[in-house]
Design an enzyme around this catalytic site. Structure first.
Site, mmCIF file in Angstrom:
data_model
loop_
_atom_site.group_PDB
_atom_site.id
_atom_site.type_symbol
_atom_site.label_atom_id
_atom_site.label_comp_id
_atom_site.label_asym_id
_atom_site.label_seq_id
_atom_site.Cartn_x
_atom_site.Cartn_y
_atom_site.Cartn_z
ATOM 1 N N GLU A 147 0.883 -1.169 0.000
ATOM 2 C CA GLU A 147 0.000 0.000 0.000
ATOM 3 C C GLU A 147 0.914 1.211 0.000
ATOM 4 O O GLU A 147 1.191 1.812 1.022
ATOM 5 C CB GLU A 147 -0.928 -0.031 1.219
ATOM 6 N N GLU A 156 4.294 8.209 -4.323
ATOM 7 C CA GLU A 156 5.174 7.530 -3.365
ATOM 8 C C GLU A 156 6.122 6.550 -4.044
ATOM 9 O O GLU A 156 6.744 5.714 -3.398
ATOM 10 C CB GLU A 156 4.344 6.812 -2.302
#
Length: 688
Positions: A147, A156
């Site tokens: 995640e 990210e």
């Protein structure tokens, strides 16, 4: 005993100085105490409180991992997904958990120990790109659970992480949770969103004599060309939807992604209007069969695949991409071509009806290929008529007999305003902008009727400034907005760096020096904030795994050890989901900027004006710009361009202005103490 050492960069908001703090892995008490201020401001707690997310991952992991195998968890956090995978396999199989952030690794060890999972999950304190099969992992993994998604999806490092994992860490045809992500978009008209980026056309409506983007220099000041994460639901009433939602990109986690992609779309307008932004969101398909989904779509989107309601959360928002200038006029039924591209970490959009390239190139040539980049909220403030008028009146109120003005913050507006309205010599520190600020002022000075030499930028820190630097003249006007680059995510009172600067410069101020703003007023009101409180509340069992051990470190609300309080956190209150004001606005304390910075204390009793559930108090600073207290710039919750500080209660309280019992209090006492050493504000709440 082996030990690991990590370094954390900590900013002192009142001095602007950064210092490296050492975190020792083998010193439990030091590390635990040190991590709190950092981890409490992260989104870990908010993610762990997202029950829809947690349930979706659990169902997908249990469905995907049907037999013992080797599972790799990248960006493991508290180890929640690792424990789900280990539980799904029973006593066999193995899980490798990769987490690069040492404080989180220490927290994960506590969670695993609490849940009896220490021997089931192997923790590697490295970035996934540093993992080596045969050294960190016994073999390639059969399943990847991860995640590592932000509001934009890619921010990210999802693409490079997946590329490396498929090349080096996973078996061929490995299974993944999630399985796929799809990006959707929609064309939108919104005056508020337009004001956050089209500075030049908004400034044209302001009646003062200053132009921060003079004609021919339209692009000398602006915002960064990128997507911005933002909750668009609160704007629903003032948004006009100009198209149906459209699919933009699809990313399959189960295969190696490309670093670059582009697609051309033909979008049909469903209404007349002006396209100001592209609103985008993603839908996550967690299992291979396509039965488990999670979406970050705005509230107005209805999807047959998303059956469970997805509530407000702070960690994932929608994204907005600003269409340059005043947008694109479009008629219902008309089609517009949209070119979407993605790199490894971001998305961008272009329309084929935008400003001609030659015009853009001319702007760049005239500004020397230079642009002063500001946050969207700051750009909106600089073009705001009310704010500009307040600043104008404040400078006019000082009179014309000031000889030397020092602008101590990163204001691009005040040096020009003071130079234009007075005969004072103007010096500016621009502590965060430095060379970029100097370039900007030189670029626009002449267009504002000023000489290049009328504003001098001092390339020194406040602590180093002396009489020689200011040509042996004493400063008789010290001024700031205040605004400091890099303070966007900080609490309102951390802009009191201005007060610290004024104290440091005391020896070079004249006896009758004026300080603008003259004082700050810490103000507050009680609020119902159910969505925000739920996202920050204490954790107990998450999908069957005890997480109570993380509450103190992550700054959760309620059930904390005695003498410990939850943190005060910076938020745009209008972005915090459902909220309701339950009391009048009241003053807590004042900061007198004509005096040296000092410890301040304030205490006020406030009566609730509405019955409801109080989740906390919202605090902000109103800046008093003149000695007569007639010009006040508020940064309260009704002002969308400023963040407020939110102090959440450990336990929400039902309040009632008509109540005569302590069970439902009718008033509260708010006490605050400001420390000038670290810029911290201690807040004590008591219900009556």
């Amino acid at each position: 005993m082996s030990s690991h050492r990590a370094f954390q960069l900590k900013l002192n908001p009142l001095t602007g100085n950064s210092e490296w703090i050492v975190i020792e892995d083998n010193d439990e008490s030091f590390a635990q105490n040190f991590h709190k201020p950092f981890l409490a401001t992260t989104s870990y707690l908010d993610m762990l409180n997202d029950s829809t997310r947690n349930a979706a991952f659990r169902h997908a992991i249990e469905k995907t991992i049907s037999k013992p195998c080797h599972v790799l968890d990248i960006g493991a956090g508290t180890g929640l997904l690792s424990m789900m995978a280990a539980r799904a396999m029973g006593d066999e199989g193995k899980v490798t958990a990769c987490e690069s952030y040492l404080p989180m690794v220490k927290l994960m060890k506590k969670v695993l120990r609490l849940n009896g999972m220490e021997g089931r999950v192997k923790i590697i304190n490295k970035r996934s790109e540093e993992l080596q099969v045969g050294l960190d992992m016994p073999s390639r993994a059969h399943v990847l659970v991860s995640e590592i998604l932000d509001s934009e999806l890619l921010g990210e490092g999802l693409i490079p992480t997946l590329q490396h994992a498929h090349d080096n860490l996973l078996v061929e045809n490995a299974m993944t949770v999630p399985y796929r992500a799809t990006i959707y978009g929609q064309l939108v008209e919104s005056t508020f969103l337009w004001k956050l980026h089209d500075f030049h056309n908004n400034e044209a409506t302001v009646s003062d004599s200053i132009r921060l983007t003079p004609p021919g220099l339209d692009s000398v000041l602006g915002i960064k060309r990128q997507q911005y994460a933002m909750h668009v639901n609160p704007l629903q009433e003032e948004i006009t939807l100009l198209s149906e939602p459209f699919k933009i990109f699809e990313f399959d986690f189960w295969k190696r992604p490309e670093s670059y992609g582009e697609t051309e779309l033909c979008v049909k307008a469903t209404n007349d209007g002006r396209v100001h932004v592209v609103v985008s969101w993603w839908v996550l398909q967690l299992d291979q069969e396509g039965t488990i989904y999670y979406s970050t779509a705005p509230r107005w989107i209805r999807s047959p695949t998303i059956t469970s309601p997805i509530g407000w959360c702070d960690h994932w928002k929608q994204c907005v991409w600003f269409v340059p200038g005043s947008g694109i006029s479009i008629l219902q039924g008309e089609e517009i071509r949209l070119l979407a591209t993605h790199t490894e970490t971001s998305f961008s959009y272009n329309f084929d009806t935008l400003v001609p390239t030659t015009k853009i190139l001319n702007h760049r040539c005239m500004t020397g290929d230079f642009q002063l980049v500001l946050p969207p909220e700051r750009a909106a403030i600089y073009a705001d008529k009310e704010w500009r008028l307040s600043m104008l009146k404040a400078v006019q109120s000082m009179g014309k007999d000031r000889l030397l003005c020092l602008v101590v913050d990163d204001s691009a507006f005040l040096p020009l305003l003071v130079a234009k309205l007075s005969e004072a010599s103007v010096m500016s520190l621009l502590p965060g902008l430095r060379e970029r600020g100097l370039q900007y002022l030189q670029a626009v000075a002449h267009a504002n009727g000023l000489s290049h030499s009328c504003i001098e930028v001092l390339e020194k820190n406040v602590q180093q400034l002396n009489m020689h630097d200011i040509h042996q003249k004493k400063v008789d006007l010290l001024i700031a907005e205040p605004f400091y680059v890099g303070h966007d995510g900080m609490l309102p009172w951390q802009n009191l760096r201005f007060w610290r600067d004024r104290t440091t410069l005391n020896d070079i101020l004249s006896e009758d020096a004026l300080t603008i703003p003259s004082k700050g007023i810490l103000r507050a009101c009680a609020m119902s904030l159910p969505d925000l409180w739920k996202s920050r509340c204490c954790l107990s069992s998450i999908e069957g795994f005890d997480h109570s051990v993380v509450n103190a470190t992550l700054g959760a609300c309620g059930h904390l050890p005695e003498l410990e309080e939850g943190p005060c956190l910076p938020f745009f209150v209008w972005q915090c989901g459902e909220f309701d004001v339950l009391s009048e606005t009241f003053d807590v304390m004042e900061f007198e900027f004509s005096k040296q910075i000092c410890e301040c204390h304030g205490k006020s009793q406030v009566k609730f004006t509405k019955r409801g559930v109080c989740h906390g108090f919202v605090l902000w600073i109103d800046w008093v710009m003149d000695l007569q207290n007639s010009i006040v710039i508020s940064t309260g919750p009704d002002r969308k361009y400023w963040k407020q500080g939110v102090k959440l209660l450990g336990t929400p309280r039902t309040v009632d202005p008509q109540s005569l019992t302590s069970v439902q209090p009718c008033s509260a006492v708010v006490e605050a103490c400001f420390s000038p050493l670290k810029g911290e504000l201690k807040i004590i709440l008591d219900f009556l």
